[in-house]
Scaffold this active site. Structure first.
Site, PDB file in Angstrom:
ATOM      1  N   HIS B 244       0.822  -1.201   0.000  1.00 56.39           N
ATOM      2  CA  HIS B 244       0.000   0.000   0.000  1.00 56.39           C
ATOM      3  C   HIS B 244       0.866   1.266   0.000  1.00 56.39           C
ATOM      4  O   HIS B 244       0.532   2.256  -0.628  1.00 56.39           O
ATOM      5  CB  HIS B 244      -0.887  -0.044   1.246  1.00 56.39           C
ATOM      6  CG  HIS B 244      -1.973   0.968   1.250  1.00 56.39           C
ATOM      7  ND1 HIS B 244      -3.220   0.715   0.745  1.00 56.39           N
ATOM      8  CD2 HIS B 244      -1.997   2.236   1.691  1.00 56.39           C
ATOM      9  CE1 HIS B 244      -3.967   1.780   0.880  1.00 56.39           C
ATOM     10  NE2 HIS B 244      -3.258   2.724   1.453  1.00 56.39           N
ATOM     11  N   HIS B 310     -10.692   2.450  -1.331  1.00 57.76           N
ATOM     12  CA  HIS B 310     -10.869   1.969   0.045  1.00 57.76           C
ATOM     13  C   HIS B 310     -11.663   0.676  -0.036  1.00 57.76           C
ATOM     14  O   HIS B 310     -12.801   0.603   0.403  1.00 57.76           O
ATOM     15  CB  HIS B 310     -11.570   3.024   0.896  1.00 57.76           C
ATOM     16  CG  HIS B 310     -10.926   3.210   2.227  1.00 57.76           C
ATOM     17  ND1 HIS B 310     -11.607   3.587   3.344  1.00 57.76           N
ATOM     18  CD2 HIS B 310      -9.650   3.061   2.621  1.00 57.76           C
ATOM     19  CE1 HIS B 310     -10.777   3.666   4.363  1.00 57.76           C
ATOM     20  NE2 HIS B 310      -9.577   3.350   3.954  1.00 57.76           N
ATOM     21  N   ASN B 311     -11.039  -0.343  -0.650  1.00 59.59           N
ATOM     22  CA  ASN B 311     -11.768  -1.551  -1.024  1.00 59.59           C
ATOM     23  C   ASN B 311     -11.993  -2.504   0.144  1.00 59.59           C
ATOM     24  O   ASN B 311     -13.128  -2.891   0.429  1.00 59.59           O
ATOM     25  CB  ASN B 311     -11.021  -2.274  -2.139  1.00 59.59           C
ATOM     26  CG  ASN B 311     -10.719  -1.342  -3.293  1.00 59.59           C
ATOM     27  OD1 ASN B 311     -11.436  -0.373  -3.499  1.00 59.59           O
ATOM     28  ND2 ASN B 311      -9.661  -1.612  -4.024  1.00 59.59           N
ATOM     29  N   ARG B 331      -8.206  14.573   2.941  1.00 60.05           N
ATOM     30  CA  ARG B 331      -6.974  14.953   3.648  1.00 60.05           C
ATOM     31  C   ARG B 331      -5.755  14.915   2.734  1.00 60.05           C
ATOM     32  O   ARG B 331      -4.748  15.552   3.015  1.00 60.05           O
ATOM     33  CB  ARG B 331      -6.744  14.053   4.867  1.00 60.05           C
ATOM     34  CG  ARG B 331      -7.718  14.288   6.002  1.00 60.05           C
ATOM     35  CD  ARG B 331      -7.229  13.651   7.309  1.00 60.05           C
ATOM     36  NE  ARG B 331      -6.931  12.251   7.137  1.00 60.05           N
ATOM     37  CZ  ARG B 331      -7.836  11.268   7.185  1.00 60.05           C
ATOM     38  NH1 ARG B 331      -9.102  11.548   7.400  1.00 60.05           N
ATOM     39  NH2 ARG B 331      -7.466  10.014   7.031  1.00 60.05           N
ATOM     40  N   SER B 545      -6.644   5.765  13.116  1.00 60.00           N
ATOM     41  CA  SER B 545      -7.759   6.617  13.520  1.00 60.00           C
ATOM     42  C   SER B 545      -7.778   7.847  12.621  1.00 60.00           C
ATOM     43  O   SER B 545      -6.736   8.396  12.272  1.00 60.00           O
ATOM     44  CB  SER B 545      -7.601   7.040  14.976  1.00 60.00           C
ATOM     45  OG  SER B 545      -7.802   5.931  15.812  1.00 60.00           O
ATOM     46  N   GLY B 770      -1.293   8.809  -8.960  1.00 62.92           N
ATOM     47  CA  GLY B 770      -1.821   7.465  -9.189  1.00 62.92           C
ATOM     48  C   GLY B 770      -1.747   6.640  -7.939  1.00 62.92           C
ATOM     49  O   GLY B 770      -1.106   7.019  -6.957  1.00 62.92           O
TER      50      GLY B 770
END
Lengths: 287, 978
Positions: B244, B310-311, B331, B545, B770
């Site tokens: 990620h 956000h899978n 953000r 968080s 990307g």
């Protein structure tokens, strides 16, 4: 440090830099805790000829900014406190618990208050509308929309009474975007609103005939198609739809068709929309 | 102390929500007679109890007395069969509770130790069995987020539901433990896959997602240091090295021909070449390096764009996953440069058919079922909506794509455009630089256990062990306060030198990332504000968080900064300082718990060399003859879920806030969803920002190169149709792949990336940002315990952003005036492979649309000229469903008929439904015919005129003659009840 933000329009990036002469009276646009339409509200007032400061409610509570310096108080649109505990309720509690004396003094002066969308929900919870007999109780509610979800669409409104806000206006065509705009009140309150000609704006069809509660012309199920009301003395206006979001001709939902029709008839396209008149009326009140 | 718990129940005298809610519950298969809703506030006090009078005061602040009433510690008594109460699990963000608490604290100035927990009570009358009640409970509640509690009328009695307080109780050791890495490879592999074993519970803490090579590198590093790593160090490396964060697959060498890997060879190189070729006309300001990409808006402003996915979180908790997805990418805007203002949100959802309910389970024996597609769709639609609506950011452009290969793992794309001045008082606002000695400040929300292992988790396929703490719920109000004070105040006061978002990996990633700017950082973890005590240092360090930004504040400005944050009620805390030590050092109550060289943290990751393979697949061609008449076919195509109107989404997303609406998600009298939108972002400027997207997963298995080409062409063409010139357009890529250990999947990836390079450089449209998500696979079981793997089709989303010079000269999609001429611009070929028409016929085919970017580029430049000369009355890109669908949409949008004749030479159904690229349907005033045809040349084919109430299409014979109102009904039917 000045907490009031400078308006974007002072930016050199503007193409149409001609500003109208500004009146001396200034507006205070409330911000903070999820209010979000303060900048477009500032822009529309500036174009109409009135300068304003965007002020965080905490700067009023701290006394850094005094409400008394202003002549127009605007509660703009937004999602204050995320609509938690009922739209506008938590922000109204904050005003009532911290600023009530200042607001009362302001109302007693020769001043105007405008609440748009979330701002209307706030001033309804504060009792600034309808304020029958100068009594600030909660007499109306803006309940969850009949369809149960936020609805964003252009609506047509027409003035339903004579007052300083809608003078010379035949129609307003602008977006509504709210989840809780379903106007509700007791039969007695409704009777008084009518008798005292406080129903300022109603939802209607494109041909200005009444919506009669029919969706989507009346987008939320409001009783008697009520979109906005004034206070009993006429100096406070609350409305759910957003004329400030459709100041330019190109903001209107149907502008591409209108432009093509005007062009084929050899007519020029206007720069701004007719909705600007509502804000000019405010400025004219102070002139 | 039970005596200090109070329960306030609120109800409407006439509840306006009931009709919709009842209908919804019935539509899900629960034939209930009657429903009542009660909102519950459970209030706990710490210091002293509230008196009856005070509780009454609290109650009246939580309602509107015109339409609501409340009771204190007195259960609602009425006629019902079952009561269901849905609240939050301990530690889950409860936004309404937070607001109610603030109101109480405000009212009783100085009262301390008050907590408020909200829940909702459903009273149900009749119609359903006790078994169905349990099923309804699981429909109303998500077990990962909610607690649900049901009672029969008898159990409820007069005492009601009871007073349950979802307190967080932690039993963990708040210290850092050592991890022994001198292990057999098998044990190391297990460590990487399942995580560190907790010394107390002996449970594994959740995946590190580190492979054996990486664990060897870490072991060797600590051997040279003469010590074992602490758990926090290992967790930190796992976060920083995650797929990620480091995008290892795009960064690794591939086969023999790509020593520098896909990203450098195909994506970055494309942008570099385009920028060099364009020279003075380069529109890029910041590419790839910051949280968003940025291009020039005008001489004074820039605009940013970033699209995230956000899978995995959305598969588990669709609402929370999607909400945190959108506020997270907001953000990335606030964290661009010194802080851009979010001004437009975009979305895209890939989900299974909402009419299906596949029986798939994460665990054996029918345990841990996947959520049905309808619930996922409802949840993600709502989540992105709440995020944008509550933050005052218009959500305009977006799409939904249905394919049952997304049932196990939906894809949720969320993007945000930002605007900021390029310079302010001589400072370039798009540059940032933390200096040694600057204080590390974390501002915004508090840290809890939410989202732990989010970064490593999204790098792994979803399986039975997916960690529940990955679920987070956003708090848009906290973020809005933070965003306002940063973007509208602190930035322009010059109070900080650098800022970044806390996303994946939390502060472990944000601090380590910013530390690169000055080469070092030292953090005291015990200074980080927590939601509840008892968290271990590694948890604080990597928690995801939400609603937090990390800033570098010079010591001389810290007092002003903190004072401003205090006045805006945004919690901000100094947690350490940046240094030039070359190390990232973390302390906890005085002990050093982490000390790793930045060079190792960022570059110690062992290089991989990936091997790929690509086997050409062939599919049978559908053998269906062309029907005599195509009326029914067109109606069926307009009703395809991938083509029809999803207006219910556009209207629940506020797309007009900020006052910049020009061409929105719905266009024309017939309210057709357009592929591109246009928005003003600087008041008073004539310019606008155009946004569009393109994605063709149905082409991926046939030809991934052309799939990428189609995505880029479509994203760009959406903007060309508005009148935005090609040289004012930039693009973004989001690769959502599957099984990325499989050389075949990597072979497809390589071809798709090559397609990106070729087409982007040919068009001269640079990539500016990307993101990739490489393991979108579901591994589980069917109802009979057979192992099942469901992988998403390789999915590449291309998003485009372009600047329109003069929005008054932009063009919408709707036909406008009777008598106007209708053209198709660009050639139609028999390219049916992967088309929606073949899917309708039940086939796939093999010939996907090809693209000659040189020819198409010239065509686009000519059409731009025609649009900017105001010769065009409407223009609509031809996309999914082909020309027939595009003609239908132009007619529906204008509520006007058309008389169309199509050329012979091709099967009429193929001519009408082929998805050949590079095409538009355009209508013009007849008086512009000569000059329009002169500009467009052979690219313009006159098809007919706008006339009457029917869409009539003829070839040799009449093919279609259908009322436009009927087409509109068909187009809107499938999601009418949503």
């Amino acid at each position: 440090m000045n907490a009031a933000h400078s308006p974007l329009t002072t930016s050199p990036g503007k193409d149409n830099s001609s500003q109208p002469d500004l009146i001396a009276e200034k507006a205070l646009i409330m911000s903070g805790f999820g209010i979000n339409s303060e900048m477009e509200t500032q822009e529309v007032l500036l174009r109409a000829g009135m300068a304003s400061d965007i002020v965080h409610i905490n700067d009023l509570i701290d006394g850094r900014t005094k409400l008394g310096q202003y002549r127009l108080l605007v509660f703009p649109g937004g999602f204050s406190y995320g609509d938690d505990t009922g739209a506008g309720n938590a922000f109204a509690n904050r005003v009532r618990n911290n600023l009530w004396k200042d607001v009362e003094d302001f109302i007693d002066g020769d001043n105007l208050v405008l609440g748009i969308c979330n701002g209307f929900q706030i001033i309804a919870n504060l009792g600034l509308v309808p304020a029958f007999d100068h009594h600030f109780s909660r007499d109306i509610a803006l309940m969850p929309n009949r369809k149960g979800v936020l609805e964003c669409r252009f609506v047509t409104l027409k003035p339903a009474a004579e007052n300083l806000w809608t003078k010379g206006i035949e129609r307003i065509y602008c977006p509504a975007a709210h989840g809780e705009g379903n106007f509700s009140c007791s039969p007695d309150t409704l009777r008084r609103l009518k008798e005292q000609e406080m129903i300022a704006l109603t939802y209607c069809r494109e041909d200005l005939s009444p919506a009669n509660g029919e969706y989507p012309y009346n987008p939320n199920g409001s009783v008697e198609d009520i979109a906005g009301i004034t206070s009993a003395d006429g100096k406070v206006l609350g409305l759910m739809p957003h004329p400030e979001r459709a100041m330019d001709f190109v903001n209107l939902y149907d502008w591409p068709l209108r432009k093509e029709q005007l062009k084929r008839n050899g007519m020029a396209t206007p720069d701004e929309s007719l909705n600007m008149q509502m804000f000019r009326n405010i400025v004219d009140y102070f002139r | 102390m039970a005596s200090c718990v109070h329960r306030i129940e609120v109800r409407f005298s006439k509840d306006p929500r009931l009709k919709t809610r009842t209908d919804r519950i019935r539509s899900l298969g629960f034939p209930i007679d009657e429903l009542h809703l009660v909102d519950v506030y459970t209030i706990t006090t710490g210091m002293r109890d509230f008196s009856a009078v005070e509780l009454d005061q609290i109650g009246s602040q939580l309602i509107n007395p015109v339409v609501q009433e409340f009771s204190v510690d007195l259960p609602f008594l009425a006629d019902f069969d079952y009561a269901l109460e849905v609240g939050f699990l301990p530690g889950v963000t409860d936004n309404v509770g937070t607001t109610a608490r603030q109101t109480i604290v405000d009212f009783f100035l100085g009262v301390e130790g008050v907590s408020v927990y909200t829940s909702q009570l459903f009273f149900i009358n009749g119609g359903i069995s006790p078994g169905l009640v349990q099923k309804l409970a699981s429909t109303l509640a998500n077990p990962l987020v909610n607690r649900v509690h049901s009672k029969t009328r008898k159990e409820y009695g007069t005492s009601g539901m009871g007073r349950e307080v979802p307190l967080v109780r932690l039993h963990e050791l708040p210290t850092a433990g050592e991890v022994d890495l001198i292990l057999e490879d098998r044990e190391l592999t297990r460590l990487g896959k399942e995580g560190i074993e907790d010394p107390v519970t002996h449970q594994r803490r959740g995946p590190l997602a580190l492979d054996l090579d990486q664990l060897h590198a870490i072991r060797d590093y600590f051997i040279t240091k003469g010590r074992n790593p602490k758990d926090i160090e290992l967790e930190s490396l796992a976060q920083t090295w995650s797929e990620h964060c480091k995008h290892t697959i795009f960064a690794s060498a591939m086969d023999d021909d790509l020593p520098d890997g896909l990203y450098k060879t195909y994506i970055q190189a494309a942008t570099n070449k385009i920028r060099k070729d364009k020279g003075e006309k380069d529109i890029c300001l910041t590419v790839f390096t910051d949280n968003s990409g940025a291009i020039i808006f005008d001489d004074y402003y820039l605009v940013t764009h970033k699209v995230e996915t956000h899978n995995s979180p959305s598969a588990l908790d669709p609402f929370g996953g999607a909400l945190t997805g959108i506020v997270g990418v907001n953000r990335d805007t606030i964290g661009f440069g010194l802080g851009a203002k979010p001004c437009i949100n975009v979305y895209g959802y890939c989900v299974g058919d909402p009419g299906s309910d596949p029986a798939l389970f994460r665990g054996r024996d029918r345990t841990n079922p996947i959520l049905p597609p309808r619930r996922i769709l409802d949840g993600v639609v709502h989540g992105v909506g709440v995020g944008g609506n509550c933050s005052g950011i218009p959500t305009s452009q977006g799409w939904v794509y249905f394919d049952n290969r997304y049932v196990g793992k939906p894809l949720v794309f969320a993007g945000t455009v930002g605007v900021m001045p390029r310079e302010l008082s001589g400072r370039k606002l798009y540059e940032k630089q933390a200096e040694p000695g600057d204080l590390i400040v974390v501002a915004g929300g508090r840290v809890g256990k939410d989202g732990i292992h989010g970064a490593t988790f999204s790098s792994e396929a979803l399986d039975p062990g997916s960690p529940v703490t990955a679920v987070q719920i956003g708090d848009p109000v906290t973020q809005k306060k933070l965003s306002d004070v940063i973007v509208k105040e602190a930035r322009d006061l010059g109070l900080y030198r650098s800022i970044t978002d806390n996303g994946a990996g939390g502060i472990s990633c944000s601090v380590a990332e910013m530390a690169k700017e000055c080469n070092g950082a030292r953090v005291s973890l015990d200074k980080v504000p927590l939601k509840y005590p008892g968290m271990a240092p590694w948890e604080i360090w990597i928690s995801e968080s939400q609603e937090r930004m990390t800033l570098a504040v010079p010591p001389g400005k810290i007092d002003t900064f903190m004072e401003l944050m205090g006045r805006r009620e945004v919690e901000a805390v100094v947690i350490g300082e940046f240094s030039d030590s070359g190390r990232c050092v973390v302390e906890f109550h005085g002990d050093v718990v982490m000390d790793i060289e930045l060079a190792f943290l960022h570059d110690g990751l062992p290089k991989k060399h990936l091997k790929t393979r690509l086997t050409k697949k062939t599919y049978p061609e559908p053998a269906v003859p062309c029907p005599q008449r195509l009326d029914a076919t067109l109606v069926a195509m307009l009703q395809r879920k991938n083509i029809c109107s999803k207006e219910f989404i556009s209207v629940q997303y506020d797309h007009t806030v900020q006052g910049g609406h020009v061409l929105g998600p719905l266009q024309g009298k017939g309210r057709v969803q357009a592929m591109a939108t246009l928005t003003k972002v600087v008041p008073g400027s004539k310019k606008g920002v155009g946004l569009s997207q393109g994605m063709f997963p149905s082409y991926s298995e046939i030809d991934p190169y052309l799939m990428a080409a189609a995505g880029i062409d479509t994203a760009i063409r959406g903007l060309i149709a508005l009148g935005i010139p090609l040289d004012a357009i930039a693009i973004l890529d989001n690769f959502c792949w599957c099984s990325s250990d499989d050389p075949e999947r990597l072979g497809q990836l390589k071809r798709a990336a090559k397609g990106c390079y070729d087409i982007a450089t040919a068009f001269g449209t640079p990539f500016i940002s990307g993101k990739d998500s490489m393991y979108n696979d579901f591994s589980g079981y069917d109802a009979d315990n057979n192992p099942v793997k469901v992988s998403v089709p390789p999915t590449l989303l291309i998003s485009s952003i372009g600047i329109h010079e003069d929005v008054l000269r932009s063009v919408s999609i709707d036909a406008k005036i009777e008598g106007d001429l209708v053209y198709v611009i660009g050639a139609t070929k028999e390219e049916m492979g992967g088309s929606e028409y073949f899917a309708y016929l039940g086939g796939v085919g093999n010939v996907v649309p090809a693209l000659d970017p040189v020819i198409v580029k010239e065509r686009y430049e000519r059409l731009t000229e025609a649009i900017l000369h105001e010769l065009v009355a409407s223009s609509c890109p031809v996309a999914r469903g082909g020309l027939g669908v595009a003609l239908g949409m132009v007619a529906i949008a204008g509520r006007l008929g058309m008389e169309i004749s199509i050329p012979s030479g091709m099967r009429p159904d193929y001519f009408l439904f082929s998805e050949s690229l590079g095409r538009f349907v355009v209508t013009i005033s007849p008086e512009n015919r000569q000059v329009f045809e002169q500009i467009l040349g052979e690219d313009a084919m006159l098809l007919g005129t706008v006339t009457g109430n029917n869409l009539r299409i003829s070839g040799m014979d009449l093919l279609i003659d259908e009322r436009v109102s009927e087409l509109e009904n068909a187009y809107k039917a499938p999601f009418k009840e949503y």
